[in-house]
Motif scaffolding. Structure first.
Motif, mmCIF file in Angstrom:
data_model
loop_
_atom_site.group_PDB
_atom_site.id
_atom_site.type_symbol
_atom_site.label_atom_id
_atom_site.label_comp_id
_atom_site.label_asym_id
_atom_site.label_seq_id
_atom_site.Cartn_x
_atom_site.Cartn_y
_atom_site.Cartn_z
ATOM 1 N N THR A 29 0.846 -1.191 0.000
ATOM 2 C CA THR A 29 0.000 0.000 0.000
ATOM 3 C C THR A 29 0.884 1.245 0.000
ATOM 4 O O THR A 29 2.034 1.215 0.437
ATOM 5 C CB THR A 29 -0.909 0.050 1.242
ATOM 6 O OG1 THR A 29 -0.091 0.142 2.408
ATOM 7 C CG2 THR A 29 -1.812 -1.171 1.322
ATOM 8 N N LEU A 48 -0.979 -0.179 -4.044
ATOM 9 C CA LEU A 48 -2.402 -0.083 -3.760
ATOM 10 C C LEU A 48 -2.644 1.138 -2.885
ATOM 11 O O LEU A 48 -2.107 1.214 -1.767
ATOM 12 C CB LEU A 48 -2.882 -1.338 -3.016
ATOM 13 C CG LEU A 48 -4.310 -1.256 -2.462
ATOM 14 C CD1 LEU A 48 -5.335 -1.193 -3.586
ATOM 15 C CD2 LEU A 48 -4.603 -2.441 -1.540
ATOM 16 N N GLY A 50 -4.765 1.989 -0.685
ATOM 17 C CA GLY A 50 -5.780 1.223 0.035
ATOM 18 C C GLY A 50 -6.636 2.116 0.912
ATOM 19 O O GLY A 50 -6.184 3.169 1.384
ATOM 20 N N ASP A 51 -7.865 1.643 1.161
ATOM 21 C CA ASP A 51 -8.697 2.389 2.104
ATOM 22 C C ASP A 51 -8.203 2.170 3.531
ATOM 23 O O ASP A 51 -8.729 2.765 4.480
ATOM 24 C CB ASP A 51 -10.189 2.059 1.943
ATOM 25 C CG ASP A 51 -10.490 0.585 2.136
ATOM 26 O OD1 ASP A 51 -9.552 -0.202 2.359
ATOM 27 O OD2 ASP A 51 -11.684 0.218 2.069
ATOM 28 N N SER A 52 -7.141 1.366 3.692
ATOM 29 C CA SER A 52 -6.450 1.287 4.982
ATOM 30 C C SER A 52 -5.841 2.644 5.339
ATOM 31 O O SER A 52 -5.398 2.848 6.476
ATOM 32 C CB SER A 52 -5.367 0.204 4.961
ATOM 33 O OG SER A 52 -4.546 0.342 3.819
ATOM 34 N N ASP A 90 -8.488 1.749 -4.045
ATOM 35 C CA ASP A 90 -9.703 1.177 -3.449
ATOM 36 C C ASP A 90 -10.908 2.091 -3.652
ATOM 37 O O ASP A 90 -10.827 3.297 -3.388
ATOM 38 C CB ASP A 90 -9.513 1.011 -1.933
ATOM 39 C CG ASP A 90 -9.062 -0.389 -1.560
ATOM 40 O OD1 ASP A 90 -9.349 -1.335 -2.310
ATOM 41 O OD2 ASP A 90 -8.414 -0.521 -0.502
ATOM 42 N N LYS A 120 -10.014 -1.163 -7.061
ATOM 43 C CA LYS A 120 -10.290 -2.412 -6.342
ATOM 44 C C LYS A 120 -11.572 -2.224 -5.551
ATOM 45 O O LYS A 120 -11.828 -1.132 -5.045
ATOM 46 C CB LYS A 120 -9.133 -2.756 -5.399
ATOM 47 C CG LYS A 120 -9.414 -3.955 -4.480
ATOM 48 C CD LYS A 120 -8.152 -4.514 -3.825
ATOM 49 C CE LYS A 120 -7.760 -3.868 -2.530
ATOM 50 N NZ LYS A 120 -8.794 -3.922 -1.469
ATOM 51 N N HIS A 144 -11.657 -8.415 -4.220
ATOM 52 C CA HIS A 144 -11.132 -8.598 -2.856
ATOM 53 C C HIS A 144 -12.119 -9.493 -2.106
ATOM 54 O O HIS A 144 -13.275 -9.111 -1.911
ATOM 55 C CB HIS A 144 -10.987 -7.224 -2.189
ATOM 56 C CG HIS A 144 -10.305 -7.239 -0.856
ATOM 57 N ND1 HIS A 144 -9.712 -6.115 -0.315
ATOM 58 C CD2 HIS A 144 -10.109 -8.208 0.063
ATOM 59 C CE1 HIS A 144 -9.193 -6.403 0.871
ATOM 60 N NE2 HIS A 144 -9.431 -7.688 1.122
ATOM 61 N N GLU A 189 -7.781 -12.129 1.436
ATOM 62 C CA GLU A 189 -7.268 -11.677 2.737
ATOM 63 C C GLU A 189 -7.628 -12.667 3.843
ATOM 64 O O GLU A 189 -8.793 -13.042 4.015
ATOM 65 C CB GLU A 189 -7.846 -10.284 3.053
ATOM 66 C CG GLU A 189 -7.352 -9.740 4.391
ATOM 67 C CD GLU A 189 -7.545 -8.238 4.541
ATOM 68 O OE1 GLU A 189 -7.942 -7.561 3.573
ATOM 69 O OE2 GLU A 189 -7.280 -7.733 5.650
ATOM 70 N N VAL A 222 0.334 -3.990 4.150
ATOM 71 C CA VAL A 222 0.197 -2.560 4.407
ATOM 72 C C VAL A 222 1.598 -2.034 4.740
ATOM 73 O O VAL A 222 2.287 -2.577 5.614
ATOM 74 C CB VAL A 222 -0.801 -2.311 5.571
ATOM 75 C CG1 VAL A 222 -0.766 -0.858 6.026
ATOM 76 C CG2 VAL A 222 -2.212 -2.704 5.137
HETATM 77 O O1 KIV Z 1 -6.765 -1.196 2.050
HETATM 78 C C1 KIV Z 1 -5.886 -2.053 2.073
HETATM 79 O O2 KIV Z 1 -4.785 -1.847 2.612
HETATM 80 C C2 KIV Z 1 -6.159 -3.351 1.484
HETATM 81 C C3 KIV Z 1 -5.118 -4.416 1.654
HETATM 82 C C4 KIV Z 1 -5.273 -5.016 2.981
HETATM 83 C C5 KIV Z 1 -5.173 -5.429 0.577
HETATM 84 O O3 KIV Z 1 -7.186 -3.551 0.901
#
Ligand code: KIV
Length: 271
Positions: A29, A48, A50-52, A90, A120, A144, A189, A222
């Motif tokens: 990410t 990525l 990511g929405d993380s 994301d 994603k 996902h 995941e 991440v």
């Molecule tokens: O948002 C994110 O970091 C993710 C990863 C866990 C794949 O979707």
């Protein structure tokens, strides 16, 4: 020379060639310009957004609060930094679950306003119509499945998914549906390693795992976890390569000490 070492810009086709040739795909990410520059320079295949970001950048407990505008802001920063890797963004919670038109509009906003290369989204049968519509508009989609964090309140826990046969069968069916709908890749995941290997063998698109074992086609983590910036998060699947929390803290403590003692700036550090 492998397909991996001679590429200029990683594309969805590169990833599919890597799967065919058995070359593992590396994905991390990224949410900001400075980190994305380093990761791209290091040779990561996929970044990525990511929405993380909702957790590690904004400090929320879950991925649910982050907005589409905030995701686009992070994606723009990553796109400005990375010249080699494929950039996937994301779709955040609430930007695609309503209906397939909403999903398409959100995906188009990300592509148009950030310059990223793919989106994603989380889910199986319930998002297939949206995937078809987004792919039909020319936008590559990564799926996902497994532990999908946007559904955390439905799961009630971050524990391993699909340990029971019934849930594993549904996951396999959903993976096949996503491939048939046009996904170029799927993230799995936190599922049993044997199931990850099975899905990777059944599908021709690359399967990227996070806590899905070593039998899939690539791995994603991440970035804050891998670098040891997050402190109190130690799932079994995580390998920490650095302990940046302590490194950064130590550096800042030294700086504070030097400022307080008037050691900084010294004669060479001023005009
Ligand atoms: O948002 C994110 O970091 C993710 C990863 C866990 C794949 O979707």
């Amino acid at each position: 020379m492998s397909v991996h070492s001679k590429i200029k810009r990683v594309t969805t086709h590169t990833l599919q060639a890597m799967k065919r040739e058995g070359v593992p795909i590396s994905m991390l990410t990224a949410y900001d310009f400075s980190m994305a520059s380093i990761l791209d320079d290091a040779g990561i295949d996929v970044l990525l957004v990511g929405d993380s970001a909702s957790n590690v950048m904004a400090g929320h407990e879950t991925t649910l609060p982050i907005t589409l505008d905030q995701m686009i802001y992070h994606a723009q920063s990553v796109v400005r930094a990375a010249s080699r890797c494929l950039i996937v963004v994301d779709l955040p919670f609430g930007s695609y679950q309503g209906n397939s038109r909403e999903a398409l509009v959100s995906a188009i906003r990300i592509m148009k306003e950030s310059g990223a290369h793919a989106i994603k989204l989380e889910g199986g049968a319930e998002v297939v119509e949206s995937i078809r519509r987004i792919v039909g508009a020319g936008v590559p989609v990564m799926g996902h499945l497994g532990l999908t964090p946007q559904s955390i309140y439905q799961f009630g826990t971050y524990t391993v998914r699909a340990k029971e046969e019934a849930e594993a069968d549904i996951l396999i069916e959903n993976a096949k549906l996503l491939e048939a709908a046009g996904c170029f890749s799927i993230v799995l995941e936190k599922i049993p390693a044997a199931l990850g290997t099975q899905v990777s063998g059944l599908l021709s698109i690359p399967i990227i795992g996070i806590g899905a074992g070593g039998g899939v086609d690539g791995q994603v983590l991440v970035m804050h976890d891998l670098l040891g910036i997050t402190k109190d998060f130690s799932p079994r699947f995580l390998r920490r390569y650095l302990n940046l929390y302590e490194e950064i803290k130590g550096g800042v403590e030294s700086y504070i000490k030097d400022v307080k003692s008037r050691d900084f700036p010294n004669a060479e550090e001023q005009y």
